[in-house]
Structure formats: C-alpha cells, structure tokens
Design a protein around this motif. Structure first.
Motif, PDB file in Angstrom:
ATOM      1  N   UNK A 221      -4.548  -9.931  -3.520  1.00 29.45           N
ATOM      2  CA  UNK A 221      -3.238 -10.342  -4.027  1.00 29.45           C
ATOM      3  C   UNK A 221      -2.590 -11.330  -3.064  1.00 29.45           C
ATOM      4  N   UNK A 222      -2.660 -11.037  -1.776  1.00 32.68           N
ATOM      5  CA  UNK A 222      -2.089 -11.927  -0.764  1.00 32.68           C
ATOM      6  C   UNK A 222      -2.728 -13.308  -0.845  1.00 32.68           C
TER       7      UNK A 222
ATOM      8  N   UNK B 150      -6.910  -1.274  -0.740  1.00 32.18           N
ATOM      9  CA  UNK B 150      -6.519  -2.184   0.337  1.00 32.18           C
ATOM     10  C   UNK B 150      -7.127  -3.563   0.145  1.00 32.18           C
ATOM     11  N   UNK B 151      -8.373  -3.605  -0.313  1.00 35.61           N
ATOM     12  CA  UNK B 151      -9.010  -4.886  -0.592  1.00 35.61           C
ATOM     13  C   UNK B 151      -8.311  -5.586  -1.744  1.00 35.61           C
TER      14      UNK B 151
ATOM     15  N   UNK C 156       0.822  -1.205   0.000  1.00 36.86           N
ATOM     16  CA  UNK C 156       0.000   0.000   0.000  1.00 36.86           C
ATOM     17  C   UNK C 156       0.865   1.267   0.000  1.00 36.86           C
ATOM     18  N   UNK C 157       0.284   2.369  -0.462  1.00 39.75           N
ATOM     19  CA  UNK C 157       0.941   3.665  -0.303  1.00 39.75           C
ATOM     20  C   UNK C 157       1.131   3.947   1.181  1.00 39.75           C
ATOM     21  N   UNK C 158       2.266   4.523   1.505  1.00 37.74           N
ATOM     22  CA  UNK C 158       2.510   4.905   2.886  1.00 37.74           C
ATOM     23  C   UNK C 158       3.158   3.839   3.738  1.00 37.74           C
TER      24      UNK C 158
ATOM     25  N   UNK D 139      -4.969   0.154 -11.149  1.00 36.00           N
ATOM     26  CA  UNK D 139      -5.769   0.333 -12.365  1.00 36.00           C
ATOM     27  C   UNK D 139      -6.895  -0.683 -12.474  1.00 36.00           C
ATOM     28  N   UNK D 140      -6.712  -1.835 -11.842  1.00 40.98           N
ATOM     29  CA  UNK D 140      -7.735  -2.862 -11.880  1.00 40.98           C
ATOM     30  C   UNK D 140      -8.794  -2.658 -10.815  1.00 40.98           C
ATOM     31  N   UNK D 141      -8.456  -2.985  -9.573  1.00 35.59           N
ATOM     32  CA  UNK D 141      -9.416  -2.834  -8.477  1.00 35.59           C
ATOM     33  C   UNK D 141      -9.818  -1.388  -8.273  1.00 35.59           C
TER      34      UNK D 141
END
Length: 206
Positions: A180-181, A174-175, A8-10, A104-106
């Motif tokens: 991805x995980x 985030x979802x 994630x960003x940050x 770009x996807x989610x």
C-alpha cells in the motif's frame, strides 16, 4: 479536510486519531472522528454490522466480510463525513478501504481487483482522495508484543479471525501494507515510542 489514520493492528490508530481530533478541536476546528469498522458507533445499524464482524462466531466468508465492511464504510461516510466536509469541517477516519485490501485481499485471498471494483461502484469519488493518509507501522517483533497484550472486553477481540492467526499470517498483512505504501500516496509513520512521541511524528507528517 479529510485525514485517514491507517496501519497494522497494534499500532495505536484509534488512540492517535482521537488525540489528533482533540488537538484540532482545541485549535478551533470542527472535527468529526469515527472508525470505519463501526465498533464505537452510536448508530444502531452500523453498530449491529460491527457486532456481526467482531462479536459473532468467526466463520464468516472473506467475501462476506468485504461486503459487511463496505456497508459500514458507506453508511458512516454519507451520514458523518459528507455533511462535515460540505460544511467545511475536518473528518478523521480510523482506517479506510486500504484495510479491506490488506485483510480480505492479501490476507483472505479475495481478489484485490474485485475489492477495488466494489468500492469504486459504491463509494463516492471524493472518498478516494483524502487530504492526508498516515499509515502507522511497527517492526514485526514490536507488533507481536503489542498484539499479545491487547484485550477488548466488549468485542472479545482475542477471538477475532485476524488476531487469532499466527505470525506467518501477520507477515502477509504486513507485506500488504508495505505494498500500500508503495502503490498509493500515503505517508508512513513509525509507531514505536510513547503515545506522545508518535503523535509528534504525526503532527510533523501533517
């Protein structure tokens, strides 16, 4: 060896990737590190694509962004990663194609199957098999706090299309990373704590 630092960003991806590169170099390894975004690239072409993505007016279509990021992804892979891997070196990349799937996807609504097909056509097979993917995560409150304090004068990232979005949009991203995980062989590392504390978690995960 190819190591990817995603997330994630940050979450401190660039900081941790640079720290890992320095750590491995001190152990005598030949290390190449770069960010797939190209924002810190010394390559004139790659840097110009990055400028279009981050420094221009943020009215770029999400499909166009997929293509722009893919250009930088491929150019840096063939110019930096492939030679280093062939010579037995270690390559550390900040982000990989998972970022495009998420943003770009989610986030942007571009077909994830289209994103996958484009990458499979352009990127070599070896790109999709890194030795380790570390995905940094933060809870939503901690992430929001960090994003609110980030300032990048060179790229004026407060005007980035993604970081200018509200909390609902960040939740989509985030979802996406949670998916991805679940769907890929990646290792989740909690990015809360000091830089050194997070780095120790990364070393343990490696």
């Amino acid at each position: 060896m190819h190591i990817v630092i995603e997330g994630q960003d940050g979450t401190g991806k660039d900081t941790q990737a640079k720290k890992l590169a320095e750590y491995l170099r001190n152990q005598g390894q030949d290390v190449v590190h770069y960010a797939e975004s190209g924002t810190a690239s010394e390559d004139e072409f790659v840097a110009e694509i990055a400028r279009l993505n981050y420094g221009s007016n943020q009215n770029i279509d999400h499909r166009t962004r997929v293509l722009l990021y893919l250009v930088n992804r491929y150019e840096q892979w063939r110019k930096l990663a492939e030679p280093a891997l062939k010579s037995g070196g270690t390559v550390i990349t900040t982000r990989n194609w998972f970022s495009t799937l998420v943003y770009e996807g989610y986030g942007g609504g571009v077909s994830r199957s289209l994103i996958t097909k484009l990458h499979k056509v352009v990127m070599p097979e070896k790109y999709f098999s890194p030795d380790k993917v570390i995905l940094l995560t933060l809870n939503e409150g901690a992430q929001a706090k960090r994003l609110g304090t980030q300032i990048d004068k060179k790229w004026d990232r407060k005007k980035e299309v993604w970081k200018s979005k509200g909390n609902d949009f960040q939740k989509k991203l985030n979802q996406g990373y949670r998916n991805i995980i679940k769907d890929f062989d990646v290792t989740e590392v909690d990015a809360s704590g000091t830089i050194d504390e997070v780095f120790e978690k990364i070393k343990a995960a490696l």
